[in-house]
Design an enzyme around this catalytic site. Structure first.
Site: not given
Ligand SMILES: Cc1ncc(C[n+]2csc(CCOP(=O)(O)OP(=O)(O)O)c2C)c(N)n1
Ligand SMILES: [Mg+2]
Lengths: 337, 426
Positions: A60, A129
């Site tokens: 972000e 959320h």
């Molecule tokens: C600071 C933050 N930004 C955005 C999100 C929204 N979000 C939740 S999971 C996710 C994807 C994460 O992907 P990754 O790190 O590859 O982990 P995976 O879900 O594949 O295990 C996002 C964008 C969040 N939880 N926290």
């Protein structure tokens, strides 16, 4: 004219502005091919290409900083932060950079950028959320903070925000993306289609920043609200048979002080409502403004109905949410004395 | 915008936006994935300078070959009981995930996240770490809890946010926490746990302890500044930490290229920080075990952190809120060339003569029974209730633990809430 929910109206605002101005670009997590987790940017990449709507890395701070750089170049970036709860890694860039660029350069640099983000609870999203962090941004000089409450305003305000030459924080009440919410969780949800504000022009129009709307006229008391709470306020007034004047602030900074003053001078009573935590919330600012400017018209202390000063609890969401009872109690209190 | 002077002799710039190899409707294409043969990657001494590991950051440590044999210098040479236990844990995680996913679909809770295809990343690591090493997981390492014998009923009660949920229904389902099992509280805010793990590891070093910390982070989340803070602090203070990047190649709808995965590997981040880096086949339980043990030994010997990329694939959707068929081909998960971690470990045990179909079926039946029994027990304590009047928890607990002690304003708000509920009940 089309009937739109908030998501469609916001999507249309992007579409209209991207068609009109090729400096408008959209970035954020999952906003590209997928069209965003709430689908607000759906179809934009296909229509305007990958260089104008693209997925951002999960950073972000990076998203906001990149938007600042793009705006400095002369683009009008619209950055999506997936949930307001995830805006904090971008906080330094927003507060120390975006908010102050015009001032610290005496106008040499300015940042026409919008940061959109869904906020608020009511979807069992737990503490990450559900937050309403608008007061954190309202507290920062140099930022405008906008919060729509219906599809018509959402589109018009977003267009105005994109056209604005200063950074705008645009908080979208996710609980009412698909339909207005009266705060009575047990009642069936009505979709936007039944609501007059779901009639949205397909083309360009604006709803000016800094202008509130009186959404219900009344003589007994003024309710200052924004976002989801506008609908809760309307329903609460109805349910309690209170002749309340409900003001949808729409922009909290700069706030429409004239409309507020006019109404409170008329009713002599005021309740401020927001979903965010109480202490240091924007309601405190509103209450201060009202007592500074309308003190001699006030018949009773200004009341606040707000979220509690705890993180947003998952299972106790509906005990936390400032629903019709909390607001109704505040209204009754403001009517006493 | 001011018009720029024309410079006809210069090339026109254009923005590169990475795109995955296949979208819905396309043929699944994993041809870009380089897979060295199992056993082909050397194993440096855990005490070697970090630079000696750096060639390993761009290859893939693999132990299990296609025939299910353990080959090469990384073979951890585990006894059959440990192998069977790891198989059991992974199978259990999968069954547990399926049941909880279904429970969400049945409206018994609000949200769920599976770890299908990634079970080895958590389970094998848990077996390679010491029981009192501290884990700082993401929401996809439920396998750590299973491998450390955290009771299934407790896990389910958290998913249901019910009366027995030790977190009092405060956290979104899957955001477990259990100090006694060395499992740090999961945050919804991505990447935050990694520099915290480093801090915990630094504390262990400050106090002359022997415990180490292990953290997990997704490929997508490595873009967050916190990840880079973690690597910097870990390197600078030689913190006894294992930083696992779980590269399941997706971050919701964004493929790993959006996190820089097109340019180099995630393990290669270690090179820039001057710390040890390994890239590991995350669907190979033995490789995960061996790499984790290597990094743990290194950390325990005061040689500092290791960044391990666990290369795997997110077979299913991001969460119950996600439909991956909108942004990638439906068959992608099934076609992942490094296969299924459960099946690969099963095959290995069979190849060793330590397992057979009958025993496998019996184990599967036992696990199904165990999970079903736990679910029945958990549901006795309630499921997430979507009501404005009846709550699983005593509503007054909402105000507990904001601070150690309840200040006046929370006390007032608590009373206000109790009065509201009384009014609602009328
Ligand atoms: C600071 C933050 N930004 C955005 C999100 C929204 N979000 C939740 S999971 C996710 C994807 C994460 O992907 P990754 O790190 O590859 O982990 P995976 O879900 O594949 O295990 C996002 C964008 C969040 N939880 N926290
Ligand atoms: Mg991922």
């Amino acid at each position: 004219m089309s009937v739109m929910n908030m998501i469609q109206a916001l999507n249309s605002a992007h579409d209209v502005m991207m068609a009109r101005d090729d400096n408008v670009v959209v970035l954020g997590e999952d906003v590209g091919y997928f069209g965003g987790v709430f689908r607000v940017t759906e179809g934009l990449q296909k229509k305007y290409g990958r260089a104008r709507t693209f997925d951002a890395p999960i950073s972000e701070g990076g998203i906001v900083a990149a938007a600042i750089g793009m705006a400095a170049y002369g683009l009008r970036p619209v950055a999506e932060i997936q949930f307001a709860d995830y805006i904090y890694p971008g906080f330094d860039q927003i507060v120390s950079e975006a908010g102050r660029m015009r001032y610290r350069t005496a106008g040499e640099w300015y940042l026409p950028m919008v940061i959109r983000t869904p906020y608020g609870g009511g979807i069992f999203g737990g503490q990450t959320h559900s937050q309403s962090p608008e007061a954190l941004f309202a507290h920062v000089a140099g930022l405008k903070t906008v919060i729509p409450s219906n599809p018509y305003d959402a589109k018009g305000l977003l267009i105005a925000a994109i056209e604005d030459d200063d950074p705008v924080l645009f908080f979208e009440p996710k609980r009412i993306y698909n339909g207005p919410f009266d705060g009575f969780f047990d009642r069936p949800v009505t979709p936007w289609a039944k609501h007059p504000k779901a009639e949205v022009p397909d083309d360009y129009y604006t709803v000016p920043l800094g202008k509130a709307a009186v959404v219900r006229e009344g003589a007994d008391l003024t309710v200052l609200a924004y976002g989801t709470m506008v609908h809760v306020a309307l329903a609460t007034a109805e349910a309690n048979g209170i002749d309340a004047e409900v003001i949808d602030l729409r922009t909290i900074v700069p706030v429409d002080i004239e409309t507020i003053e006019q109404s409170v001078r008329k009713t002599g009573r005021c309740v401020v409502v927001h979903e965010a935590t109480r202490t240091g919330g924007f309601g405190a600012e509103l209450a201060a403004l009202v007592q500074e400017r309308c003190f001699y018209h006030l018949e009773a202390p200004v009341q606040r109905a707000t979220g509690f000063d705890t993180p947003y609890p998952h299972s106790l969401e509906w005990a936390y949410f400032p629903g019709p009872i909390r607001l109704g109690t505040a209204m009754q209190k403001a009517l006493e004395d | 915008m001011t018009k720029q002077p024309e410079r006809p002799n210069r090339p026109v710039l254009s923005l590169h936006v990475p795109e995955p190899s296949a979208r819905p409707g396309d043929e699944v294409d994993f041809s870009h994935v380089a897979i060295p043969p199992a056993g082909s990657v050397p194993r440096p001494d855990p005490h070697a300078p970090a630079a000696e590991t750096h060639p390993l950051a761009t290859t893939l440590v693999r132990v299990l070959d296609d025939a299910g044999r353990a080959v090469g210098p990384w073979d951890p040479k585990l006894d059959a009981d440990t192998l069977r236990r790891m198989l059991r844990d992974m199978m259990l995680v999968r069954v547990y995930d399926d049941r909880m996913y279904r429970a969400q679909r049945q409206g018994k809770t609000s949200f769920y996240m599976k770890s299908t295809g990634e079970e080895a990343v958590a389970v094998a690591a848990a077996h390679a770490l010491d029981r009192d090493d501290m884990c700082f997981p993401t929401y996809r390492q439920q396998g750590l809890l299973v491998a450390r014998d955290y009771p299934l009923v407790e896990m389910m009660c958290q998913i249901y946010s019910n009366r027995r949920d030790k977190l009092k229904g405060r956290q979104l389902p899957v955001m477990y926490s259990d100090r006694a099992h060395g499992f740090f509280s999961i945050s919804g805010n991505l990447a935050t746990q990694v520099p915290q793990a480093v801090g915990w590891a630094m504390a262990s070093a400050i106090k002359g302890d022997s415990r180490i910390a292990a953290a997990w982070i997704g490929d997508g989340s490595t873009a967050e500044g916190d990840f880079h803070a973690a690597c910097t602090f870990a390197g600078v203070y030689r913190a006894p930490a294992v930083i696992n990047v779980v590269n399941n190649q997706w971050a919701i709808s964004s493929f790993s290229g959006i996190a820089g995965g097109e340019l180099t590997t995630f393990a290669a981040r270690a090179v820039g920080y001057g710390i040890a880096g390994l890239r590991v086949d995350g669907n190979d339980a033995l490789a995960v075990y061996a790499a984790t043990r290597w990094a743990a030994d290194r950390a325990r010997a005061n040689h500092g952190p290791t960044l391990i990329e666990m290369f795997t694939y997110r077979v299913e959707g991001h969460s119950t809120s996600d439909d991956p068929s909108v942004y990638r081909p439906k068959e992608a998960g099934a076609k992942w060339p490094l296969g299924d971690p459960v099946e690969r470990l099963r095959l290995h045990l069979v190849a060793l003569g330590e397992w057979d179909e009958a025993r496998h079926e019996q184990l599967a039946a036992e696990i199904a029974d165990e999970v079903r029994t736990a679910q029945r027990e958990a549901e006795k304590h309630g499921t997430l209730v979507s009501s404005t009047i009846d709550f699983p928890q005593d509503v007054r607990t909402m105000f507990d633990d904001v601070y150690a002690e309840l200040p006046w304003h929370l006390r007032e708000q608590q009373a206000q809430m109790v009065a509201e509920l009384e009014a609602k009940r009328k």
